[in-house]
Design a protein around this motif. Structure first.
Motif, PDB file in Angstrom:
ATOM      1  N   TYR A  88       0.834  -1.206   0.000  1.00 35.27           N
ATOM      2  CA  TYR A  88       0.000   0.000   0.000  1.00 35.27           C
ATOM      3  C   TYR A  88       0.869   1.257   0.000  1.00 35.27           C
ATOM      4  CZ  TYR A  88      -2.523   3.932   2.025  1.00 35.27           C
ATOM      5  OH  TYR A  88      -3.026   5.181   2.263  1.00 35.27           O
ATOM      6  N   LYS A  89       1.922   1.268   0.844  1.00 33.67           N
ATOM      7  CA  LYS A  89       2.766   2.456   0.948  1.00 33.67           C
ATOM      8  C   LYS A  89       3.521   2.728  -0.349  1.00 33.67           C
ATOM      9  CE  LYS A  89       4.786   3.626   4.715  1.00 33.67           C
ATOM     10  NZ  LYS A  89       5.647   3.706   5.907  1.00 33.67           N
ATOM     11  N   MET A  91       2.379   2.000  -3.378  1.00 33.18           N
ATOM     12  CA  MET A  91       1.395   2.579  -4.297  1.00 33.18           C
ATOM     13  C   MET A  91       1.162   4.066  -3.964  1.00 33.18           C
ATOM     14  SD  MET A  91       0.496   0.356  -6.482  1.00 33.18           S
ATOM     15  CE  MET A  91       0.537  -1.421  -6.762  1.00 33.18           C
ATOM     16  N   LYS A  92       1.008   4.306  -2.648  1.00 32.60           N
ATOM     17  CA  LYS A  92       0.769   5.680  -2.222  1.00 32.60           C
ATOM     18  C   LYS A  92       1.968   6.571  -2.564  1.00 32.60           C
ATOM     19  CE  LYS A  92       0.136   8.562   1.850  1.00 32.60           C
ATOM     20  NZ  LYS A  92       0.295   8.658   3.295  1.00 32.60           N
ATOM     21  N   ARG A  93       3.172   6.026  -2.317  1.00 36.53           N
ATOM     22  CA  ARG A  93       4.377   6.807  -2.550  1.00 36.53           C
ATOM     23  C   ARG A  93       4.533   7.170  -4.028  1.00 36.53           C
ATOM     24  NH1 ARG A  93       7.510   3.603   0.050  1.00 36.53           N
ATOM     25  NH2 ARG A  93       8.786   2.628  -1.578  1.00 36.53           N
ATOM     26  N   ASN A  95       2.204   7.151  -6.351  1.00 36.93           N
ATOM     27  CA  ASN A  95       1.082   7.903  -6.900  1.00 36.93           C
ATOM     28  C   ASN A  95       0.959   9.299  -6.313  1.00 36.93           C
ATOM     29  OD1 ASN A  95      -1.496   8.207  -8.392  1.00 36.93           O
ATOM     30  ND2 ASN A  95      -2.381   8.224  -6.338  1.00 36.93           N
ATOM     31  N   THR A  96       1.137   9.427  -5.008  1.00 36.73           N
ATOM     32  CA  THR A  96       0.857  10.690  -4.319  1.00 36.73           C
ATOM     33  C   THR A  96       2.110  11.442  -3.909  1.00 36.73           C
ATOM     34  OG1 THR A  96      -1.186   9.750  -3.462  1.00 36.73           O
ATOM     35  CG2 THR A  96      -0.389  11.762  -2.416  1.00 36.73           C
ATOM     36  N   GLU A  97       2.976  10.755  -3.203  1.00 43.67           N
ATOM     37  CA  GLU A  97       4.096  11.464  -2.574  1.00 43.67           C
ATOM     38  C   GLU A  97       5.103  11.981  -3.609  1.00 43.67           C
ATOM     39  OE1 GLU A  97       5.634   8.999   0.538  1.00 43.67           O
ATOM     40  OE2 GLU A  97       3.765   9.024   1.670  1.00 43.67           O
TER      41      GLU A  97
END
Length: 537
Positions: A88-89, A91-93, A95-97
């Motif tokens: 999850y992290k 994907m978040k990293r 895509n978002t971060e």
């Protein structure tokens, strides 16, 4: 014939700054400092630096965090992604971060500073103003016989300052003169730049660039041996220089040809450094240049003891003028023939400040009246800013006009408006006549008031150095003294011009010179100053 190669982009000559535009004078620059515009920009620059440092710190923090994460994730990708939280992290990293980091990097803290610069820039001097300031320094250098080293160290007569010129400043001064084909001043300033560089001062400009300009300027001054020596130094520093080799061969061939024609042997160049007096200053349009500049320096004053004995001071009541009976003005003789007088305490400090206050918003490049058309126009021999004030504008102007009439006994109804002039550093008005001569009969035709009969000049400031009013014809010097006025007649009683009254305002060396003057015309003076019986009465 061989080609002479010049430094790139310096063939075309700049138009004289004094002839082309209204300069930003000393009062304008004082206004800039008083309003602290440059200080505001420095503060804005500091805020920009702080913002850039903050942004860089944030990017560094991101880099450190991501570096640690990628080390772990890339060591065992399969094992890392086996844990759902890691998946999850990641994907978040991705895509978002990383998008947030991209936005951070794209932020431009310079926008605020650039916007602030744009607002203030309209008030700043431009390249032509800078050129004008450089020429003002050269004007002072000539008039007061100051060498470049004295200038570069801030050593002016009677003044010691921390204002110094760097190697790059001296080089830019030399380039300004070079661009104007003024090789005399180019040599002086480029030599000073070279000297300071040889003494170990750091600079952006290279020694090769200085030698490139200096060697050609020396050649233009007719000193081939020294031009060859300087070009050899340039070749030694930069053997591949695109112009040096060709110039050196040409200079050597030209020198050999001259020596053969004159049947002389080669003499090595002088080892003495180039300085003021090494080369003769080129002659210009002004026949009395030397005597005029000598007077500006306080030399050649023709005040003898016999003449001094004919000068007196007195109380002057304007032939029992009612406004002067109770408080006559103090009058001092400055010169006997032509008669020039000075009036003491003729302007109060409050009146001076009010006149300057009224004049400052409308100061513009000073003009002279074209002798052929009678139209006011700018001229390169008058470098100052001036404004014209009407008596109706303020009670102070009306009061000053009335005082001039009371003191002189001449009507000011037909006089020109009160002219206020500000001479900043280097400001001057070269030798000129106030009256129109026989070969320019239409100079004041538009005014319909006849010729300029007399000049009344108010000094509204003291000047630290320079700025004298001089009369080259008879060797008189009148120094500015705040609150005093001087007066003289430009015409004899017959209406003929007194050619002895040709005068000049010397360049201001240190300080700022404020004056106001009234040119009094012939019409209306018929019974106040009757005609004489001879041409020179």
């Amino acid at each position: 014939t061989a080609n002479i190669y010049l430094p790139i982009n310096l063939i075309s000559l700049c138009s004289l700054w004094e002839q082309t535009r209204v300069p930003r004078g000393k009062s304008h620059m004082e206004n800039m400092l008083n309003k602290q515009k440059e200080k505001e920009l420095v503060q804005s620059l500091r805020e920009y630096i702080k913002a850039e440092e903050s942004k860089l710190a944030a990017v560094k923090s991101w880099a450190n965090k991501l570096d640690a994460l990628t080390r772990v994730s890339t060591a065992d990708p399969e094992g890392y992604l086996a844990h759902p939280v890691n998946a999850y992290k990641l994907m978040k990293r991705l895509n978002t971060e990383w998008s947030e980091l991209e936005s951070l990097v794209l932020q431009n803290p310079a926008d605020g500073f650039v916007s602030n610069m744009s607002v203030h820039r309209q008030y700043f001097p431009d390249e032509e103003d800078e050129t004008g300031a450089a020429k003002a320094l050269m004007r002072l250098q000539d008039t007061y016989q100051l060498d470049s080293e004295a200038f570069s160290k801030g050593k002016l007569p009677g003044v010691h300052s921390n204002a110094v010129l760097t190697v790059d400043d001296c080089f830019d001064m030399g380039k300004t003169a070079y661009n104007d084909a003024d090789y005399y001043h180019a040599v002086l300033w480029l030599q000073q730049a070279l000297k300071q560089l040889d003494d170990g001062e750091e600079a952006v400009v290279s020694k090769a660039d200085i030698l490139d300009y200096l060697s050609y300027s020396v050649y233009q001054m007719g000193d081939l041996p020294r031009a060859i020596e300087l070009t050899r130094r340039l070749v030694a520093i930069d053997p591949s220089h695109q112009r040096a080799g060709g110039n050196l061969r040409y200079f050597e061939q030209l020198l050999m040809k001259q020596l053969r024609e004159m049947n002389q042997d080669y003499q090595p160049p002088s080892e003495e450094p180039i300085q003021l007096g090494t080369y003769s200053r080129p002659k210009d349009h002004l026949p009395e240049r030397e005597s005029y500049e000598a007077l500006c320096r306080g030399e050649g004053i023709q005040m003898t003891e016999a003449r001094r004995s004919r000068l007196f001071c007195r109380y002057h009541d304007g032939k029992r003028n009612p406004r002067l009976l109770l408080k006559p003005v103090k009058e001092e003789d400055e010169w006997d023939s032509p008669h020039i007088v000075r009036y003491l305490d003729s302007l109060s400090d409050e009146e001076v400040e009010k006149i300057k206050e009224l004049a400052k918003p409308r100061l513009a490049r000073a003009t002279v009246r074209d002798p052929k058309t009678g139209v006011l126009t700018t001229a390169n021999y008058r470098v100052s800013k001036s404004a014209w004030l009407e008596g109706e504008e303020d009670p102070v102007i009306d009061r000053v006009n009335q005082r001039i009439e009371d003191i002189t006994g001449l009507t000011v109804e037909t006089a020109e408006l009160l002219q206020v002039a500000n001479y900043g550093v280097g400001g001057q008005y070269e030798p000129h006549f106030d009256f129109s001569r026989k070969d320019e009969p239409d100079a004041f035709k538009r005014l319909g008031t006849g010729n300029r009969l007399a000049t009344y000049l108010n000094y509204m400031s003291d000047v630290e150095a320079g700025g004298a009013t001089v009369f080259p014809d008879f060797g008189a010097v009148i120094w500015p003294r705040k609150g005093t006025s001087v007066f003289w007649y430009n015409l004899f009683r017959s209406g003929e011009g007194d050619y002895r009254t040709r005068h000049a305002a010397c360049p201001v060396l240190v300080g700022s010179k404020w004056v106001s003057n009234k040119w009094i015309h012939e019409r209306g003076q018929e019974f106040r100053r009757p005609c004489g019986l001879t041409e020179v009465d």
